[in-house]
Design a protein around this motif. Sequence first.
Motif, PDB file in Angstrom:
ATOM      1  N   ALA A 287       0.798  -1.224   0.000  1.00 34.77           N
ATOM      2  CA  ALA A 287       0.000   0.000   0.000  1.00 34.77           C
ATOM      3  C   ALA A 287       0.829   1.271   0.000  1.00 34.77           C
ATOM      4  O   ALA A 287       0.381   2.307  -0.472  1.00 34.77           O
ATOM      5  N   PHE A 288       2.057   1.211   0.551  1.00 37.03           N
ATOM      6  CA  PHE A 288       2.823   2.432   0.771  1.00 37.03           C
ATOM      7  C   PHE A 288       4.224   2.360   0.165  1.00 37.03           C
ATOM      8  O   PHE A 288       5.232   2.364   0.886  1.00 37.03           O
ATOM      9  N   PRO A 289       4.323   2.300  -1.156  1.00 36.31           N
ATOM     10  CA  PRO A 289       5.646   2.197  -1.781  1.00 36.31           C
ATOM     11  C   PRO A 289       6.540   3.402  -1.518  1.00 36.31           C
ATOM     12  O   PRO A 289       7.757   3.306  -1.634  1.00 36.31           O
ATOM     13  N   ASP A 290       5.947   4.543  -1.152  1.00 35.85           N
ATOM     14  CA  ASP A 290       6.778   5.714  -0.850  1.00 35.85           C
ATOM     15  C   ASP A 290       7.711   5.430   0.317  1.00 35.85           C
ATOM     16  O   ASP A 290       8.806   5.974   0.393  1.00 35.85           O
ATOM     17  N   ILE A 291       7.282   4.566   1.221  1.00 36.32           N
ATOM     18  CA  ILE A 291       8.096   4.167   2.366  1.00 36.32           C
ATOM     19  C   ILE A 291       8.748   2.816   2.121  1.00 36.32           C
ATOM     20  O   ILE A 291       9.918   2.595   2.442  1.00 36.32           O
ATOM     21  N   GLU A 292       7.996   1.892   1.515  1.00 36.44           N
ATOM     22  CA  GLU A 292       8.374   0.487   1.497  1.00 36.44           C
ATOM     23  C   GLU A 292       9.208   0.042   0.304  1.00 36.44           C
ATOM     24  O   GLU A 292       9.659  -1.098   0.253  1.00 36.44           O
ATOM     25  N   ALA A 293       9.451   0.940  -0.642  1.00 40.79           N
ATOM     26  CA  ALA A 293      10.271   0.561  -1.796  1.00 40.79           C
ATOM     27  C   ALA A 293      11.656   0.100  -1.357  1.00 40.79           C
ATOM     28  O   ALA A 293      12.218  -0.844  -1.926  1.00 40.79           O
TER      29      ALA A 293
ATOM     30  N   GLY B  41      11.604  -3.624  -0.321  1.00 38.49           N
ATOM     31  CA  GLY B  41      11.209  -4.668  -1.253  1.00 38.49           C
ATOM     32  C   GLY B  41       9.919  -4.457  -2.005  1.00 38.49           C
ATOM     33  O   GLY B  41       9.605  -5.218  -2.924  1.00 38.49           O
ATOM     34  N   SER B  42       9.132  -3.450  -1.656  1.00 35.63           N
ATOM     35  CA  SER B  42       7.863  -3.228  -2.356  1.00 35.63           C
ATOM     36  C   SER B  42       8.105  -2.766  -3.790  1.00 35.63           C
ATOM     37  O   SER B  42       8.961  -1.921  -4.049  1.00 35.63           O
ATOM     38  N   VAL B  43       7.327  -3.329  -4.719  1.00 32.85           N
ATOM     39  CA  VAL B  43       7.418  -2.899  -6.120  1.00 32.85           C
ATOM     40  C   VAL B  43       6.380  -1.829  -6.425  1.00 32.85           C
ATOM     41  O   VAL B  43       6.365  -1.253  -7.506  1.00 32.85           O
ATOM     42  N   GLY B  44       5.476  -1.568  -5.444  1.00 32.58           N
ATOM     43  CA  GLY B  44       4.434  -0.581  -5.649  1.00 32.58           C
ATOM     44  C   GLY B  44       3.056  -1.181  -5.432  1.00 32.58           C
ATOM     45  O   GLY B  44       2.912  -2.324  -4.995  1.00 32.58           O
ATOM     46  N   SER B  45       2.048  -0.418  -5.756  1.00 30.82           N
ATOM     47  CA  SER B  45       0.671  -0.864  -5.579  1.00 30.82           C
ATOM     48  C   SER B  45       0.266  -1.882  -6.639  1.00 30.82           C
ATOM     49  O   SER B  45       0.612  -1.745  -7.815  1.00 30.82           O
ATOM     50  N   PHE B  46      -0.502  -2.878  -6.245  1.00 31.01           N
ATOM     51  CA  PHE B  46      -1.064  -3.846  -7.187  1.00 31.01           C
ATOM     52  C   PHE B  46      -1.889  -3.138  -8.252  1.00 31.01           C
ATOM     53  O   PHE B  46      -1.927  -3.556  -9.408  1.00 31.01           O
ATOM     54  N   PHE B  47      -2.535  -2.051  -7.875  1.00 33.78           N
ATOM     55  CA  PHE B  47      -3.431  -1.356  -8.798  1.00 33.78           C
ATOM     56  C   PHE B  47      -2.710  -0.349  -9.698  1.00 33.78           C
ATOM     57  O   PHE B  47      -3.327   0.248 -10.575  1.00 33.78           O
ATOM     58  N   ASP B  48      -1.429  -0.159  -9.479  1.00 31.75           N
ATOM     59  CA  ASP B  48      -0.633   0.751 -10.305  1.00 31.75           C
ATOM     60  C   ASP B  48      -0.099  -0.026 -11.501  1.00 31.75           C
ATOM     61  O   ASP B  48       0.774  -0.887 -11.378  1.00 31.75           O
ATOM     62  N   ASP B  49      -0.603   0.265 -12.691  1.00 29.98           N
ATOM     63  CA  ASP B  49      -0.206  -0.494 -13.882  1.00 29.98           C
ATOM     64  C   ASP B  49       1.232  -0.244 -14.299  1.00 29.98           C
ATOM     65  O   ASP B  49       1.784  -0.992 -15.111  1.00 29.98           O
ATOM     66  N   THR B  50       1.835   0.794 -13.786  1.00 33.33           N
ATOM     67  CA  THR B  50       3.252   1.007 -14.061  1.00 33.33           C
ATOM     68  C   THR B  50       4.100   0.139 -13.144  1.00 33.33           C
ATOM     69  O   THR B  50       5.101  -0.447 -13.557  1.00 33.33           O
ATOM     70  N   ALA B  51       3.670   0.031 -11.878  1.00 32.60           N
ATOM     71  CA  ALA B  51       4.423  -0.762 -10.900  1.00 32.60           C
ATOM     72  C   ALA B  51       4.189  -2.256 -11.076  1.00 32.60           C
ATOM     73  O   ALA B  51       5.120  -3.062 -10.977  1.00 32.60           O
ATOM     74  N   PHE B  52       2.933  -2.645 -11.329  1.00 28.64           N
ATOM     75  CA  PHE B  52       2.591  -4.065 -11.437  1.00 28.64           C
ATOM     76  C   PHE B  52       1.900  -4.311 -12.776  1.00 28.64           C
ATOM     77  O   PHE B  52       0.699  -4.112 -12.924  1.00 28.64           O
ATOM     78  N   ASP B  53       2.694  -4.737 -13.743  1.00 32.02           N
ATOM     79  CA  ASP B  53       2.203  -5.013 -15.090  1.00 32.02           C
ATOM     80  C   ASP B  53       2.882  -6.291 -15.577  1.00 32.02           C
ATOM     81  O   ASP B  53       3.758  -6.255 -16.440  1.00 32.02           O
TER      82      ASP B  53
END
Length: 378
Positions: free
Chosen positions: A157-163, A166-178
Amino acid sequence: MPNGSPDVGKKNAENVGAIDISGSRQPGIFDVSFSVDGKPKRPYLTVSSSHLAKLLLLWKLRKEHEGGNASVAPTVTDTEELPDPAEVIAALPEQERKLFKDTLYCCLARYQGLGGAGYQCAVPGTAFEAAAACGLGTTMECFASPLNCRYRRFCSAFPDIEADLGSVGSFFDDTAFDPIEGSFEANPPFIPEIMIAMGRKIERLLRADARSTHDTQFRGALSFLVVVPHWGAGASFCRTLESSRHVRAVARVPASEHAFCDGAQHTRVTTGGAGDPEMRPSSWDTAVVLLQNDAGAKRWPVDSEMLEEAFCEALRKSKGDVPARLGTIEACERTWRGKSRGGRGGRGRGSRGGGGDRGGGGNIGGRSESRAFKKPRT
């Protein structure tokens, strides 16, 4: 791993407005606080020694990835053999130590402020292992956080902190998760709007003519193991999901027969069985649905019987790891109410990657099964 760890915050002039980490108040637990002139201020945020070690491992793996020297790490939950986290933090270069401590504080504060520990419940590690063993391979979590993830890469949920963890970003972000191809696990927040949005994205990805949003490349083999509640609006969503032409396997586990890792696991010393954090009984029936495109069904041929005998059986066995004092939902609420309120009967899920943050199924470990990111984070 030593329980009585020393204070790793330096009390000097440079600590004005700094983050202090101390392991002196409770065995196995670190207090993380904002300090002024070297004096920690309440309230303290807390994290267990094992979870702090896990976050340090995620931090290290992310730095290795940035340097092009990513090491093999099937999971990030086996922290028993890792060094004392206080010693690891103290050994970090000064600037990196400050960045890690700031990231740690922000991550803990974000989830503390979000509340609803029930929203953070996670699928037991044994169920992940069972899913991999029955033929789905090592997957990637579509909804997780650094605090409850199973693998080193996940959506949150919080890639601004969690990148940096290991976070790749939000599941709903088509740039992060495609994803172009891969085997994934999706255990979203138990909120109808989020579940519906998740279902729509999965359907879009699985369409025969689906192309990457980055270019005109057709997608390859894709698989999504979806774990959702079968209650109220959740039951309606399950019926819709199970009517998809991409369904390959369906199973159901009664509430009385299984358990999940507690959403506040990172604040307690691990006492549960099989190396999992403290467990809590499920509040409702759980539906397990496997959706795949045609190429995914060929690469990962798993049917309902296999799913039932492996993944669902592992969920059932997890009930045996629930501490006797927490054997019922009522007992959990009596024990933890006021400490960490959960959603809906203690297992509502509120933040889990993309729209919320919770554990799901993860990729990246040993032989990765996913070439998921057209443009990896740098």
